[in-house]
Design a protein around this motif. Structure first.
Motif, PDB file in Angstrom:
ATOM      1  N   ALA A 228      17.532  -6.573  62.089  1.00 34.20           N
ATOM      2  CA  ALA A 228      18.317  -7.806  61.972  1.00 34.20           C
ATOM      3  C   ALA A 228      18.378  -8.283  60.527  1.00 34.20           C
ATOM      4  N   PHE A 229      17.265  -8.151  59.801  1.00 30.94           N
ATOM      5  CA  PHE A 229      17.257  -8.599  58.406  1.00 30.94           C
ATOM      6  C   PHE A 229      18.064  -7.639  57.529  1.00 30.94           C
ATOM      7  N   LEU A 230      17.955  -6.344  57.775  1.00 37.07           N
ATOM      8  CA  LEU A 230      18.774  -5.381  57.044  1.00 37.07           C
ATOM      9  C   LEU A 230      20.258  -5.619  57.324  1.00 37.07           C
ATOM     10  N   ASP A 231      20.597  -5.963  58.549  1.00 35.22           N
ATOM     11  CA  ASP A 231      21.991  -6.253  58.881  1.00 35.22           C
ATOM     12  C   ASP A 231      22.524  -7.401  58.023  1.00 35.22           C
ATOM     13  N   GLU A 232      21.707  -8.435  57.802  1.00 33.14           N
ATOM     14  CA  GLU A 232      22.151  -9.534  56.948  1.00 33.14           C
ATOM     15  C   GLU A 232      22.385  -9.066  55.514  1.00 33.14           C
ATOM     16  N   HIS A 233      21.444  -8.296  54.971  1.00 30.66           N
ATOM     17  CA  HIS A 233      21.601  -7.799  53.601  1.00 30.66           C
ATOM     18  C   HIS A 233      22.809  -6.880  53.478  1.00 30.66           C
ATOM     19  N   TRP A 234      22.975  -6.000  54.440  1.00 29.97           N
ATOM     20  CA  TRP A 234      23.952  -4.908  54.326  1.00 29.97           C
ATOM     21  C   TRP A 234      25.348  -5.326  54.740  1.00 29.97           C
ATOM     22  N   ASN A 235      25.450  -6.071  55.848  1.00 27.97           N
ATOM     23  CA  ASN A 235      26.753  -6.315  56.462  1.00 27.97           C
ATOM     24  C   ASN A 235      27.295  -7.732  56.299  1.00 27.97           C
ATOM     25  N   LEU A 236      26.446  -8.711  56.015  1.00 23.17           N
ATOM     26  CA  LEU A 236      26.884 -10.100  56.078  1.00 23.17           C
ATOM     27  C   LEU A 236      26.732 -10.868  54.766  1.00 23.17           C
ATOM     28  N   ALA A 237      25.875 -10.409  53.861  1.00 23.39           N
ATOM     29  CA  ALA A 237      25.536 -11.197  52.668  1.00 23.39           C
ATOM     30  C   ALA A 237      26.722 -11.453  51.756  1.00 23.39           C
ATOM     31  N   PHE A 238      27.763 -10.649  51.871  1.00 20.16           N
ATOM     32  CA  PHE A 238      28.926 -10.809  50.989  1.00 20.16           C
ATOM     33  C   PHE A 238      30.184 -11.226  51.744  1.00 20.16           C
ATOM     34  N   PRO A 239      30.596 -10.539  52.804  1.00 20.17           N
ATOM     35  CA  PRO A 239      31.817 -11.006  53.472  1.00 20.17           C
ATOM     36  C   PRO A 239      31.670 -12.374  54.126  1.00 20.17           C
ATOM     37  N   ASP A 240      30.486 -12.727  54.617  1.00 19.83           N
ATOM     38  CA  ASP A 240      30.343 -14.044  55.249  1.00 19.83           C
ATOM     39  C   ASP A 240      30.552 -15.182  54.246  1.00 19.83           C
ATOM     40  N   PRO A 241      29.858 -15.229  53.116  1.00 16.04           N
ATOM     41  CA  PRO A 241      30.143 -16.314  52.169  1.00 16.04           C
ATOM     42  C   PRO A 241      31.540 -16.234  51.570  1.00 16.04           C
ATOM     43  N   GLN A 242      32.033 -15.028  51.311  1.00 13.68           N
ATOM     44  CA  GLN A 242      33.350 -14.900  50.697  1.00 13.68           C
ATOM     45  C   GLN A 242      34.477 -15.312  51.633  1.00 13.68           C
ATOM     46  N   LEU A 243      34.301 -15.063  52.940  1.00 10.58           N
ATOM     47  CA  LEU A 243      35.401 -15.280  53.874  1.00 10.58           C
ATOM     48  C   LEU A 243      35.152 -16.395  54.875  1.00 10.58           C
ATOM     49  N   LEU A 244      33.879 -16.704  55.154  1.00 12.58           N
ATOM     50  CA  LEU A 244      33.545 -17.754  56.114  1.00 12.58           C
ATOM     51  C   LEU A 244      32.892 -18.963  55.467  1.00 12.58           C
TER      52      LEU A 244
ATOM     53  N   ARG B 267      29.741 -19.230  54.242  1.00  8.03           N
ATOM     54  CA  ARG B 267      28.326 -19.453  54.553  1.00  8.03           C
ATOM     55  C   ARG B 267      27.557 -18.139  54.438  1.00  8.03           C
ATOM     56  N   TYR B 268      26.284 -18.258  54.089  1.00  6.91           N
ATOM     57  CA  TYR B 268      25.388 -17.110  54.126  1.00  6.91           C
ATOM     58  C   TYR B 268      24.801 -16.960  55.526  1.00  6.91           C
ATOM     59  N   PRO B 269      24.458 -15.739  55.938  1.00  3.16           N
ATOM     60  CA  PRO B 269      23.747 -15.574  57.204  1.00  3.16           C
ATOM     61  C   PRO B 269      22.396 -16.270  57.163  1.00  3.16           C
TER      62      PRO B 269
END
Length: 448
Positions: A244-260, A262-264
């Protein structure tokens, strides 16, 4: 060779392309005023790259670009995704530009357009000028301003001809492997620096978007993310938490703040001390598409010896891989395309997808690569299935046009549709190149 992928299901105007990056193919590392990058430095660190390989010559695309554009034209691709080398146009990363470096990309872009191919320009594909790293690099908040100034230079010079821009390529990879797991330049392991790098790359992205909007009429902007399902190696709580923590680093740390905007959740609390008022508004700027780089899923495990407590696990018994231990799961590619469409509500361009191999010419000089054809068949079929399931996929770029320098792995893995004999630079299209050309031709015929 068989072109088993159905050509049906790809609409008129679907964009077929190929991708490369500057440091991996250009060579001419110390020619015509180019400054050193962090990868030039990394290549000279003992053990930094397999066999001590460097990008000094690579595919010599700097001198042979016309030959490579002819290869693209032979494939029938509609677009070429490439990157500008920041240290080639700004040898010190900022300050006085390098005219000879700028002239090279003028020649390249003009020749691509002359061939009837659309240029897709990526501003940053991992080659930070060494002089900027010496000032703190991505861990220094000032890097967002340095990147914006670089983007202004590129936009003003090429925005009359280039209309598709990506700000950064695979930020999760170069921040995690550069600042937490020392598999890439600059090879640092420091939690605080890793967190600052994540946030500052996001700030740079937002600044780059604003620059491109201001300076390129009719621009189409995105960022390119490596998104892959992260699967726990076992059902243990430790492995599930690590995944779950790797998923945040790998998949969410950039598209989430850039597009939504917010950070995971886990990363948000860790990055908050490095934020300033208004940062999220600076990061979350309107873009036109999202780029996806995808090769296969990640199997994750808890590993207390690593910076963040997660690590890469072995593939499950019996899992197919494509030559360098990367798993082949086309159904997860399909699901990722659907997930991106639903989560971010933007058109998706597959900016990288491909297969490694140890491809060598036979006695007649031909290069047959059935493993790559199988992989590309499975994955383009999965992409078509995703589109039928509602994924808004507008284009697909194979990684890569050429066998090239593969970062820490040197020249061992070969991802190209075109074989490169590195001592001589000789190019030989592989059977997969003919397969891809036929897929493009047939898809356009069906769509028409």
């Amino acid at each position: 060779m068989t072109a088993a992928t159905s050509a049906e299901g790809f609409p008129p105007g679907f964009l077929w392309g190929v991708s490369t990056s500057a440091y991996q193919i250009e060579g001419a590392a110390a020619q015509d005023g180019r400054g050193p990058s962090i990868w030039d430095t990394r290549c000279r660190v003992p053990g930094g790259v397999v066999n001590g390989d460097t990008g000094d010559v690579a595919c010599d695309h700097y001198h042979r670009y016309a030959e490579d554009i002819a290869l693209m034209r032979g494939l029938g691709v509609g677009a070429y995704r490439f990157s500008v080398a920041w240290p080639r146009v700004l040898p010190r990363g900022r300050g006085a530009p390098n005219d000879k470096g700028l002239d090279f990309y003028d020649r390249l872009i003009d020749a691509v357009l002359e061939a009837g191919i659309e240029p897709w320009l990526c501003l940053y594909h991992w080659d930070l000028p060494q002089s900027l790293h010496d000032l703190g690099g991505w861990a220094n908040r000032d890097v967002a301003g340095w990147f914006a100034d670089y983007a202004v230079l590129v936009a003003r010079r090429y925005g009359d001809r280039v209309k598709h821009f990506a700000t950064v390529n695979e930020p999760s990879v170069f921040t995690l492997f550069g600042y937490a797991i020392p598999w890439a330049a600059p090879g640092i392991t420091d939690r605080a620096m890793n967190l600052r790098a994540i946030h500052h790359v996001n700030l740079a992205h937002g600044a780059g978007v604003d620059v491109l909007r201001d300076h390129v009429p009719g621009v189409s902007i995105g960022a390119i993310h490596n998104c892959q399902p992260v699967i726990p190696a076992t059902d243990s709580e430790a492995d599930r938490e690590a995944a779950a923590f790797l998923d945040e680093h790998w998949n969410l740390a950039f598209p989430d703040p850039q597009l939504l905007g917010r950070y995971p959740s886990r990363l948000a609390a860790l990055i908050e001390p490095h934020m300033q008022a208004g940062d999220m508004a600076r990061i979350c700027r309107p873009t036109d598409w999202i780029g996806l780089n995808h090769y296969g899923p990640i199997f994750a495990k808890a590993d207390a010896s690593t910076t963040w407590g997660f690590g890469w696990a072995d593939l499950p018994d019996g899992a197919e891989d494509h030559g360098i231990g990367w798993p082949v799961f086309p159904e997860m590619f399909r699901d990722e395309l659907v997930r991106l469409t639903r989560r971010y509500r933007l058109p998706v361009y597959v900016a990288e997808n491909g297969c490694s191999g140890n491809d060598t010419p036979d006695a007649n000089g031909a290069v047959d690569d059935p493993r790559r054809i199988r992989y590309l068949t499975l994955y383009t079929d999965a992409m078509r299935d995703a589109m039928r399931a509602g994924a808004d996929v507008r284009g697909y770029f194979v990684w890569s046009l050429l066998d090239s320098f593969e970062w820490g792995s040197g020249y061992g893995p070969r991802f190209g549709l075109v074989h490169v004999d590195f001592p001589t630079g000789t190019r030989t299209p592989k059977s997969s190149a003919r397969w891809y050309a036929e897929l493009i031709r047939r898809s356009r015929t069906v769509a028409a």
